[in-house]
Scaffold this active site. Structure first.
Site, PDB file in Angstrom:
ATOM      1  N   GLU A  57       0.826  -1.195   0.000  1.00  0.00           N
ATOM      2  CA  GLU A  57       0.000   0.000   0.000  1.00  0.00           C
ATOM      3  C   GLU A  57       0.866   1.253   0.000  1.00  0.00           C
ATOM      4  O   GLU A  57       1.961   1.277   0.555  1.00  0.00           O
ATOM      5  CB  GLU A  57      -0.924   0.004   1.220  1.00  0.00           C
ATOM      6  CG  GLU A  57      -1.879  -1.167   1.224  1.00  0.00           C
ATOM      7  CD  GLU A  57      -2.930  -1.064   2.322  1.00  0.00           C
ATOM      8  OE1 GLU A  57      -3.501  -2.105   2.664  1.00  0.00           O
ATOM      9  OE2 GLU A  57      -3.156   0.043   2.831  1.00  0.00           O
ATOM     10  N   CYS A 106       3.970   8.472   0.947  1.00  0.00           N
ATOM     11  CA  CYS A 106       4.541   7.476   1.850  1.00  0.00           C
ATOM     12  C   CYS A 106       4.704   6.173   1.078  1.00  0.00           C
ATOM     13  O   CYS A 106       3.713   5.543   0.695  1.00  0.00           O
ATOM     14  CB  CYS A 106       3.634   7.293   3.065  1.00  0.00           C
ATOM     15  SG  CYS A 106       4.301   6.209   4.329  1.00  0.00           S
ATOM     16  N   CYS A 160       6.652  -6.862   6.908  1.00  0.00           N
ATOM     17  CA  CYS A 160       7.800  -6.366   7.657  1.00  0.00           C
ATOM     18  C   CYS A 160       8.239  -7.421   8.662  1.00  0.00           C
ATOM     19  O   CYS A 160       7.403  -8.052   9.310  1.00  0.00           O
ATOM     20  CB  CYS A 160       7.448  -5.067   8.386  1.00  0.00           C
ATOM     21  SG  CYS A 160       8.842  -4.304   9.244  1.00  0.00           S
ATOM     22  N   CYS A 201       7.131  -4.586  15.211  1.00  0.00           N
ATOM     23  CA  CYS A 201       6.895  -3.599  16.268  1.00  0.00           C
ATOM     24  C   CYS A 201       5.489  -3.816  16.820  1.00  0.00           C
ATOM     25  O   CYS A 201       4.535  -4.007  16.074  1.00  0.00           O
ATOM     26  CB  CYS A 201       7.047  -2.183  15.725  1.00  0.00           C
ATOM     27  SG  CYS A 201       8.734  -1.825  15.160  1.00  0.00           S
ATOM     28  N   CYS A 227       2.296  -1.786  15.525  1.00  0.00           N
ATOM     29  CA  CYS A 227       2.144  -1.565  14.085  1.00  0.00           C
ATOM     30  C   CYS A 227       1.373  -2.704  13.437  1.00  0.00           C
ATOM     31  O   CYS A 227       1.774  -3.869  13.541  1.00  0.00           O
ATOM     32  CB  CYS A 227       3.521  -1.418  13.430  1.00  0.00           C
ATOM     33  SG  CYS A 227       3.440  -1.184  11.641  1.00  0.00           S
ATOM     34  N   CYS A 283      -1.124   6.473   9.606  1.00  0.00           N
ATOM     35  CA  CYS A 283       0.104   5.813  10.023  1.00  0.00           C
ATOM     36  C   CYS A 283      -0.205   4.589  10.899  1.00  0.00           C
ATOM     37  O   CYS A 283      -0.973   4.673  11.844  1.00  0.00           O
ATOM     38  CB  CYS A 283       0.968   6.796  10.802  1.00  0.00           C
ATOM     39  SG  CYS A 283       2.521   6.108  11.358  1.00  0.00           S
TER      40      CYS A 283
END
Length: 410
Positions: A120, A137, A144, A148, A151, A378
């Protein structure tokens, strides 16, 4: 896609060969979209052409957003026919797009094969003193590996790195979305800023990200100021040091905690590269002299988690941590996602945190949440991406088990 025998050494990093390719280096058509200028120049020399053709073709691709070689009017017909046979100009496939009521735009791209190979990209418009700013962005990986805890992207696990065409193609498509109905020679680039802050850890896909940023800065491509291209990292210290030698762009650090104990929990890579090492690497990065350098400060990103990292004690720890690091601090209200174990800090807490940092002399801003009506804010860059690693499923079961223990104890 047809197969041609073409020169390959100039594009080995950007266009990896199939493991089953024959010895005569037979490869699929070369995607010129992802080649940096040195790679493009080498490619043209290897096919028997002058290397200045690279700059001409790059302008057509990245400044006029042309994908048909027949439209490249300052190139001979013979060369255009040659390129048509051995090359393509191809951005990733758009499988979903949505435009928010606040002007934010979001795309979901399919990269490679498989329904789950999706990333995305989000464009966020804003007005500033220089005029209308459009910040894109960009994602660098499918998923990933860093996981984290706050996230949503990390909960799907890691699938693979993006190649250069897939990275720069996100910028190409965002620009093109503003001008697809505009005559070719009247087209102008719209995106003013890029942040390598989407899905994935950019420094774990170093070469592809580096060459993509070089294309962004190149006057034959997007001609962006190095102060308007930002790489955001969770703290891969050796690669921060490598960037000192390779490129001059703005650096942002996903900090999110002012001490090692808490950061180990929120950002697990901290166990490998703790805060002392990370801050030292940031200091080395901005040590370069010169008025034109973008390395005058580091941007610190700090997501505000209710009752976790938002107390005034945390603010004082942060002041101490950053006292010798020229930095600007960006406080980010947490964007909840399904089964998230955290809540967003209250507005009053965020303002109090900001005041403590500002009173200590730091430039500290609160990020305005944009695009959350289309899951573009975010921490929400997960969307339709499939969970091949089963990490999200396991995580949801863990959260449900914790909630059941809490209920039984209550």
């Amino acid at each position: 896609m047809s197969t041609e025998v073409v020169a390959t050494s100039a594009i080995s990093d950007a266009q990896p060969q199939s493991p089953s390719a024959p010895t005569q280096k037979s490869v699929e058509k070369v995607n010129l979209l992802g080649l940096s200028r040195p790679q493009m120049e080498k490619f043209f020399e290897e096919i028997g052409e002058k290397k200045f053709r690279a700059g001409q073709v790059m302008k057509w691709i990245h400044q006029f957003f042309v994908t048909d070689f027949a439209e490249m009017t300052n190139i001979s017909g013979k060369l255009r026919e040659k390129l048509e046979k051995i090359c393509v100009i191809e951005a990733p496939e758009v499988v979903h797009k949505n435009y928010s009521k606040d002007g934010t735009r979001k795309w979901v791209f399919r990269v490679g094969d498989g329904e789950g190979s999706l990333v995305e990209t989000v464009l966020i418009p804003a007005d500033d003193k220089t005029g209308a700013r459009k910040t894109l962005c960009i994602s660098s990986q499918v998923g990933c590996a860093l996981d984290c805890s706050f996230c949503s992207t990390g909960k799907q696990g890691f699938q693979r790195d993006l190649n250069q065409a897939e990275i720069i193609g996100q910028l190409w498509m965002a620009n093109y979305s503003y001008m697809e109905d505009i005559p070719v020679l009247e087209r102008e680039r719209s995106v003013t800023n890029v942040v390598m802050m989407g899905m994935g850890e950019p420094l774990l896909n170093y070469d592809a990200v580096l060459n993509s940023m070089r294309i962004m800065l190149d006057d034959f491509a997007y001609g962006m100021s190095k102060r308007r291209v930002t790489l955001s990292t969770s703290g891969v210290v050796p690669k921060i040091d490598q960037m000192v030698k390779d490129i001059d762009v703005a650096l942002a650090i996903s900090l999110h905690a002012p001490n090692d104990e808490l950061r180990n929990e929120l950002v697990p890579i901290n166990k490998k590269y703790p805060l002392e090492q990370l801050i030292a690497a940031c200091q080395r990065y901005i040590a370069k002299d010169g008025n034109e350098s973008s390395r005058k400060h580091v941007t610190i990103e700090y997501v505000m988690l209710d009752g976790v990292n938002d107390s005034l004690t945390h603010a004082q720890e942060m002041i101490k941590l950053l006292k010798n690091l020229p930095s600007k601090i960006n406080l980010i209200p947490f964007n909840p996602f399904p089964h998230a174990p955290y809540g967003r800090s209250s507005r009053n807490k965020i303002i109090s945190f900001q005041k403590a940092l500002s009173d200590a002399g730091f430039v500290c801003t609160i990020r305005q949440t944009r695009g959350d009506d289309i899951d573009a804010a975010c921490g929400q860059l997960v969307g339709q991406v499939a969970d091949r690693t089963r990490r999200a499923e396991q995580w949801k079961k863990k959260v449900a088990a914790q909630n059941e223990i809490i209920r039984s104890q209550g």
